[in-house]
Enzyme design. Structure first.
Site, PDB file in Angstrom:
ATOM      1  CG  LEU A  16     -12.169  -0.278   1.003  1.00 22.45           C
ATOM      2  CD1 LEU A  16     -12.686  -1.272   1.738  1.00 22.45           C
ATOM      3  CD2 LEU A  16     -11.425   0.874   2.139  1.00 22.45           C
ATOM      4  CB  SER A  22     -11.454  -8.950  -6.835  1.00 25.90           C
ATOM      5  OG  SER A  22     -10.415  -8.893  -5.651  1.00 25.90           O
ATOM      6  CD  GLU A  23     -12.614  -2.620 -10.130  1.00 25.70           C
ATOM      7  OE1 GLU A  23     -12.297  -1.398 -10.082  1.00 25.70           O
ATOM      8  OE2 GLU A  23     -13.420  -3.048 -10.580  1.00 25.70           O
ATOM      9  CB  VAL A  24     -11.887  -4.287  -1.865  1.00 25.73           C
ATOM     10  CG1 VAL A  24     -12.443  -4.206  -0.738  1.00 25.73           C
ATOM     11  CG2 VAL A  24     -11.246  -5.608  -2.322  1.00 25.73           C
ATOM     12  CG  ASP A 131      -1.818 -15.574  -1.522  1.00 26.93           C
ATOM     13  OD1 ASP A 131      -0.549 -15.752  -1.465  1.00 26.93           O
ATOM     14  OD2 ASP A 131      -2.454 -14.872  -1.922  1.00 26.93           O
ATOM     15  CE  LYS A 133      -0.904 -11.772  -0.998  1.00 25.51           C
ATOM     16  NZ  LYS A 133      -0.590 -11.651  -2.278  1.00 25.51           N
ATOM     17  N   PRO A 134       1.790 -10.822   4.424  1.00 24.73           N
ATOM     18  CG  PRO A 134       3.910  -9.980   4.876  1.00 24.73           C
ATOM     19  CD  PRO A 134       3.371 -10.992   4.065  1.00 24.73           C
TER      20      PRO A 134
END
Length: 231
Positions: A16, A22-24, A131, A133-134
């Site tokens: 994703l 990190s990785e998702v 944090d 944010k958009p």
């Protein structure tokens, strides 16, 4: 790119996205229920301070359930890397939506109320997000705006994990006091960041822009924000 070797009860669907930490990945369990798996990068998976933030994020997501917060389903170790099992939100992020262009004021107001409710839930429990944010607001077709990524959260009664002078957060949406000293901020810093996020959603650009982090922080500290359109 190395794909994770998941336990046999999970199936990898696709990657994703990723960040510096990190990785998702999108995965499915044995019943076909889709989840997001957030894995720490191998290079920082042994850092005790980052591990503590990761553990705390997992606890908070299970403790502080709210319709406008991403749900958490516990932890999972994969290839020696700690991971979080998270609710998978079908929609894009607010940042993705803003790549197309600014939003109408009614939609922005609706999203603002929804994120404010999520922040209220955090703040009532002594938790700061730090944090907003958009990029960290996901847009679900049914529930609307959902606040995600509690990786920089801090409980008011936590042992302090922030090094003095380290400006955790995203500069363009960061309050002046957070830019100066993130270890001493209050819930007002989250409210400021929500305001800066809604400014971007209305105007099509962040309230403060620059060529690099240093220039953006200088503008946050010393200059007025970009003007919104007359409309």
């Amino acid at each position: 790119m190395t794909l994770p070797n998941l336990p046999e009860q999970y199936t990898l669907i696709r990657r994703l996205g990723d960040s510096a930490l990190s990785e998702v990945f999108l995965i499915a369990d044995e019943s076909g229920h889709r989840l997001a798996l957030k894995l720490l990068r191998t290079s920082i998976s042994k850092d005790p301070r980052i591990l503590e933030r990761f553990r705390r994020e997992a606890e908070l997501l299970e403790d502080l359930r709210h319709p406008n917060l991403v749900e958490g389903y516990g932890t999972l170790e994969v290839d020696g890397r700690p991971g979080l099992l998270l609710e998978f939100i079908e929609g894009a992020s607010l940042r993705d939506a803003l790549d197309v262009g600014p939003l109408g004021w009614e939609q922005v107001a609706r999203y603002g109320v929804q994120v404010a409710r999520a922040l209220h839930r955090l703040h009532r429990n002594g938790v700061l997000h730090r944090d907003v944010k958009p990029h960290n607001i996901l847009l679900d077709p049914r529930r609307g705006a959902i606040l995600a990524d509690l990786g920089l959260v801090r409980r008011e009664d936590d042992p302090e994990l922030t090094r003095p002078g380290s400006a955790l957060g995203s500069p363009a949406y960061m309050s002046p006091e957070q830019a100066k000293d993130p270890s001493g901020v209050s819930s007002q810093a989250d409210v400021y960041s929500l305001g800066a996020t809604l400014h971007h959603a209305l105007g099509g650009q962040p309230p403060f822009r620059g060529q690099g982090v240093g220039e953006v922080i200088h503008r946050v500290l010393h200059l007025p924000p970009e003007k919104l359109p007359q409309t």
